[in-house]
Scaffold this motif. Sequence first.
Motif, PDB file in Angstrom:
ATOM      1  N   THR A  14      42.428  28.759  22.512  1.00  0.00           N
ATOM      2  CA  THR A  14      42.274  27.310  22.599  1.00  0.00           C
ATOM      3  C   THR A  14      43.632  26.610  22.582  1.00  0.00           C
ATOM      4  O   THR A  14      44.635  27.194  22.146  1.00  0.00           O
TER       5      THR A  14
ATOM      6  N   ASP B 274      44.530  24.457  20.500  1.00  0.00           N
ATOM      7  CA  ASP B 274      44.975  24.405  19.099  1.00  0.00           C
ATOM      8  C   ASP B 274      45.673  25.692  18.666  1.00  0.00           C
ATOM      9  O   ASP B 274      46.613  25.661  17.877  1.00  0.00           O
ATOM     10  N   HIS B 275      45.230  26.832  19.189  1.00  0.00           N
ATOM     11  CA  HIS B 275      45.927  28.090  18.894  1.00  0.00           C
ATOM     12  C   HIS B 275      47.366  28.027  19.410  1.00  0.00           C
ATOM     13  O   HIS B 275      48.309  28.418  18.724  1.00  0.00           O
TER      14      HIS B 275
ATOM     15  N   LEU C  96      49.094  25.302  20.072  1.00  0.00           N
ATOM     16  CA  LEU C  96      49.814  24.298  19.289  1.00  0.00           C
ATOM     17  C   LEU C  96      50.311  24.894  17.975  1.00  0.00           C
ATOM     18  O   LEU C  96      51.485  24.730  17.612  1.00  0.00           O
TER      19      LEU C  96
END
Length: 122
Positions: free
Chosen positions: A85, A87-88, A90
Amino acid sequence: MTPFGDRVRRLRERKGVSLKQMATELEISSAYLSALEHGRKGLPSPMLLRQICTYFGLIWDEAEEMERLAAYSDPRAIVDTAGLTPDHTLLANMLARRVNLLSASDLAAILAVLRRHDRGSP
């Protein structure tokens, strides 16, 4: 310094041998051993890892712990977030850019979370 390098240094000091003496007995250069201890070299070969365990008389659980520490001691770790994702990605990038700014308590908290997901970690 890496977790592996820190452990080697502490074991060497506990044994009361100099870096040069240990390197000579392992038939490696003292420069290479110093680089391992200081984290400039992070991943010893499996053969050198066995030599170090034998040198310190480490067997069973202690030897397995040294193997785990070596596996977690790459000072230039690469995180591949392809297929994960945003977020991973980031998280990986923020950690890479700011790991040196983490306080001891923040570092401990992050390690505690990660250790819950990896029971084989140091």
